[in-house]
Design an enzyme around this catalytic site. Structure first.
Site, PDB file in Angstrom:
ATOM      1  N   HIS A  76       0.624  -1.277   0.141  1.00 46.35           N
ATOM      2  CA  HIS A  76      -0.067   0.097   0.096  1.00 46.35           C
ATOM      3  C   HIS A  76       0.666   1.399   0.049  1.00 46.35           C
ATOM      4  O   HIS A  76       0.206   2.362  -0.075  1.00 46.35           O
ATOM      5  CB  HIS A  76      -0.789  -0.118   1.480  1.00 46.35           C
ATOM      6  CG  HIS A  76      -2.194   0.765   1.172  1.00 46.35           C
ATOM      7  ND1 HIS A  76      -2.389   1.967   1.881  1.00 46.35           N
ATOM      8  CD2 HIS A  76      -3.193   0.761   0.413  1.00 46.35           C
ATOM      9  CE1 HIS A  76      -3.560   2.580   1.580  1.00 46.35           C
ATOM     10  NE2 HIS A  76      -4.023   1.895   0.502  1.00 46.35           N
ATOM     11  N   HIS A 116      -8.698  11.027  -0.721  1.00 44.31           N
ATOM     12  CA  HIS A 116      -7.913  10.027  -0.385  1.00 44.31           C
ATOM     13  C   HIS A 116      -6.474   9.929   0.467  1.00 44.31           C
ATOM     14  O   HIS A 116      -6.013   8.943   0.698  1.00 44.31           O
ATOM     15  CB  HIS A 116      -7.418   9.165  -1.874  1.00 44.31           C
ATOM     16  CG  HIS A 116      -7.087   7.959  -1.936  1.00 44.31           C
ATOM     17  ND1 HIS A 116      -5.818   7.646  -1.880  1.00 44.31           N
ATOM     18  CD2 HIS A 116      -7.826   6.914  -2.034  1.00 44.31           C
ATOM     19  CE1 HIS A 116      -5.437   6.412  -2.254  1.00 44.31           C
ATOM     20  NE2 HIS A 116      -6.797   5.721  -2.188  1.00 44.31           N
TER      21      HIS A 116
END
Length: 630
Positions: free
Chosen positions: A282, A513
């Site tokens: 990630h 985000h």
């Protein structure tokens, strides 16, 4: 089946997620290439999450809202521009009329809003992938003076080197000082993260959600990657430089990623090991090597067009690190924050021969000007001193050792802001309000005061209305993959939720985000520390203690940077909260530019957290559409 909760009724699937621990992640789907081969065009042609896949489907094939009983008030339209090839930096131009600018900055009211379907909107006309691609690829006209003003901030005007990404569809002044990935020629100079002014890019390394990249000398790490789009962000002269993509894809997703890169002989891949179930790669980072030196970029955007278009994202951009003299010692070029050795340790954790070259390159450069601390997560089970190398225990260690204690700081509130949520357990004592909170309040707090003091926790996560009224409308929720299967098991968590609001930066309607965590004074005027990171609110990202606290287990790769006042020469132990538009200009030395409004506004009785995999058909979004994910 319906579940009655504090924030309304939700339809609940009869089947549970098997990957509950990874419900916070954007787990790649693997069907896009096979679907394309069958003639389907609704899926993105790159690995992505199921939530993003649903958003892409609804953009390409929107479901219009048809309830004619609603009032005649129309939702605010989002002004879109057609594709403008070769326009350079994605800076907002000044061709918007004042009325349009006012519409972009509309405020969410406490009343239930009812809308007719807007008759026409550029995004509603996307009947095929080609037109949708034109919308996604839109660029902005930019004058040389605008580009120079922005690059001046990169080269020293932004004290914290913390930036937001440019957003299409908001007033130009709110994009002042913001950055975009695209590098292009603008009046004989290069602009953009991939086209820096007057510098010759040699090689690039990217680290992103599930992937890495090398370009002449570029290294990139990321999760969702659209290879063709990524290549087009480089200036023409850099597009054939060697590019290494380090990724976490497996099986079909891996084959899909490799297939994307087949037309580009310069691109190669390195697979990050994910040995613990439900983990993801990630991290989002670039390493950019120039003839003049090395630059590190840590950010929150995936390598896809949508993440750089109408979302709120964060970027930390390092200084340009010069090469050390050849006779320099092995410890030369270290910063007071140990950034160099920590970055090398992070790359070494991949145990990949392909990254050895980058470790050597970092060793050869002077990173002594770095003022932030690196905070990463890597998959594994860690014991002894290794427990404090990663995850929330790493944050705990940094705060204990380097944060200056402030009077009465023990009860200062915590604010966490994120785009996805994992499984927290049956109640707060299982993780959030125990080991995780203990790490976040480590500065100036003993375990005794932590237990005695009721530390407020404010969790900022978008409501359904935040998403509905966003620039993208309901499809913006594709980047918020909080599932009903997870939400229904932790209704207690939602009492901590606060709305997304960013009027101060003009980005309330640009869905976040970005992921940030900080600790503030009770009046929300002072910040004792601030973290921007790839890590969402999950045990998979931050780690969870096992074996009576003797072991920390982490599933995923994550990376962020921690801002502490002491590293910026502030001996009072806090930053002031920046209240002006982002960034702060002359006040940047003491005022930290928080990317959303403070104090956070708690959910009202009718507010619901955005859940991606249930339908929303009661009211239209800003494009006149409904949300039906399947």
């Amino acid at each position: 089946m319906l579940q009655e909760g504090a924030h309304g009724k939700w339809a609940i699937s009869s089947s549970d997620e098997s990957a509950e621990e990874n419900s916070d992640s954007e787990k790649p789907c693997t069907s896009s290439l096979s679907d394309a081969a069958c003639g389907k065009t609704s899926d993105p042609q790159y690995p992505c999450s199921e939530a993003r896949k649903a958003a892409h489907k609804r953009k390409a094939s929107p479901l219009k809202f048809t309830d004619t009983s609603l009032s005649t008030e129309s939702p605010p339209a989002v002004k879109q521009r057609p594709s403008q090839e070769g326009s350079g930096w994605c800076l907002s131009s000044s061709d918007e009329e004042p009325e349009d600018q006012h519409n972009h900055a509309h405020k969410e009211t406490g009343k239930e809003e009812k809308y007719d379907v807007p008759k026409e909107h550029p995004l509603n006309l996307c009947k095929d992938d080609k037109l949708l691609e034109n919308v996604k690829e839109e660029e902005y006209n930019v004058t040389p003076s605008e580009a120079q003003d922005t690059w001046d901030l990169v080269t020293g005007g932004n004290h914290f080197r913390f930036f937001l990404t440019k957003v299409s569809g908001i007033e130009q002044n709110y994009n002042s000082g913001a950055l975009h990935i695209k590098g292009e020629q603008v009046a004989s100079t290069r602009r953009g993260l991939l086209g820096e002014s007057k510098r010759i890019l040699i090689f690039t390394l990217w680290v992103f959600l599930n992937a890495f990249c090398f370009l002449f000398l570029t290294y990139k790490f990321n999760y969702c990657i659209d290879v063709g789009w990524l290549v087009r962000q480089y200036p023409q002269e850099f597009r054939k430089k060697p590019l290494l993509i380090v990724h976490g894809e497996k099986r079909e997703s891996k084959a899909e990623l490799i297939a994307q890169a087949r037309p580009y002989e310069n691109i190669s891949f390195c697979q990050a090991k994910l040995d613990i179930a439900f983990g993801t790669h990630h991290t989002k980072m670039m390493l950019l090597l120039y003839e003049e030196g090395l630059r590190v970029v840590i950010h929150t955007s995936n390598l896809i067009a949508e993440d750089w278009h109408q979302k709120t994202q964060g970027i930390w951009l390092s200084p340009l690190y010069p090469r050390l003299p050849k006779e320099a010692s092995g410890s030369a070029g270290e910063s007071a924050t140990n950034f160099k050795s920590d970055l090398i340790s992070y790359l070494a954790a991949y145990s990949s021969p392909a990254l050895k070259e980058w470790i050597d390159l970092i060793q050869e450069h002077d990173l002594s000007e770095t003022r932030v601390y690196l905070l990463g997560s890597t998959p594994g089970r860690f014991q002894g001193s290794d427990k404090e190398k990663w995850g929330h225990l790493r944050l705990r260690k940094l705060l204990k050792e380097h944060a200056v204690s402030v009077p009465a700081q023990e009860c200062w509130p915590l604010v966490g802001q994120f785009s996805s949520i994992g499984s927290m357990g049956a109640d707060g004592s299982k993780w959030l309000c125990s080991e995780f909170q203990e790490s976040l309040v480590a500065a100036g707090s003993s375990l005794t005061t932590f237990r005695k003091c009721d530390v407020p926790i404010h969790l900022v996560y978008p409501t359904v209305n935040n998403v509905r009224q966003s620039l993208e409308g309901y499809p913006a929720g594709g980047s918020l993959p909080y599932s009903i299967q997870t939400a229904q098991k932790q209704l207690w968590l939602h009492s901590y939720f606060h709305k997304w609001s960013a009027e101060v930066t003009g980005r309330t309607h640009a869905i976040p985000h970005i992921k940030t965590y900080m600790r503030l004074s009770p009046d929300f005027q002072k910040i004792s520390w601030f973290l921007v990171t790839s890590a969402n609110l999950s045990k998979a990202a931050w780690g969870a203690l096992e074996k009576n606290g003797s072991q920390l287990m982490i599933r995923s790769y994550e990376l962020g940077v921690l801002f502490l006042p002491s590293a910026f020469g502030l001996d009072k132990g806090y930053f002031h909260v920046g209240r002006k538009k982002f960034p702060e200009g002359k006040d940047s030395a003491t005022y930290f530019p928080v990317p959303y409004d403070l104090p956070p506004e708690q959910y009202g009785s009718k507010d619901q957290p955005w859940i991606w995999n249930i339908p929303y058909t009661d009211a239209p979004d800003t494009h006149g559409n409904m949300w039906v994910p399947s």
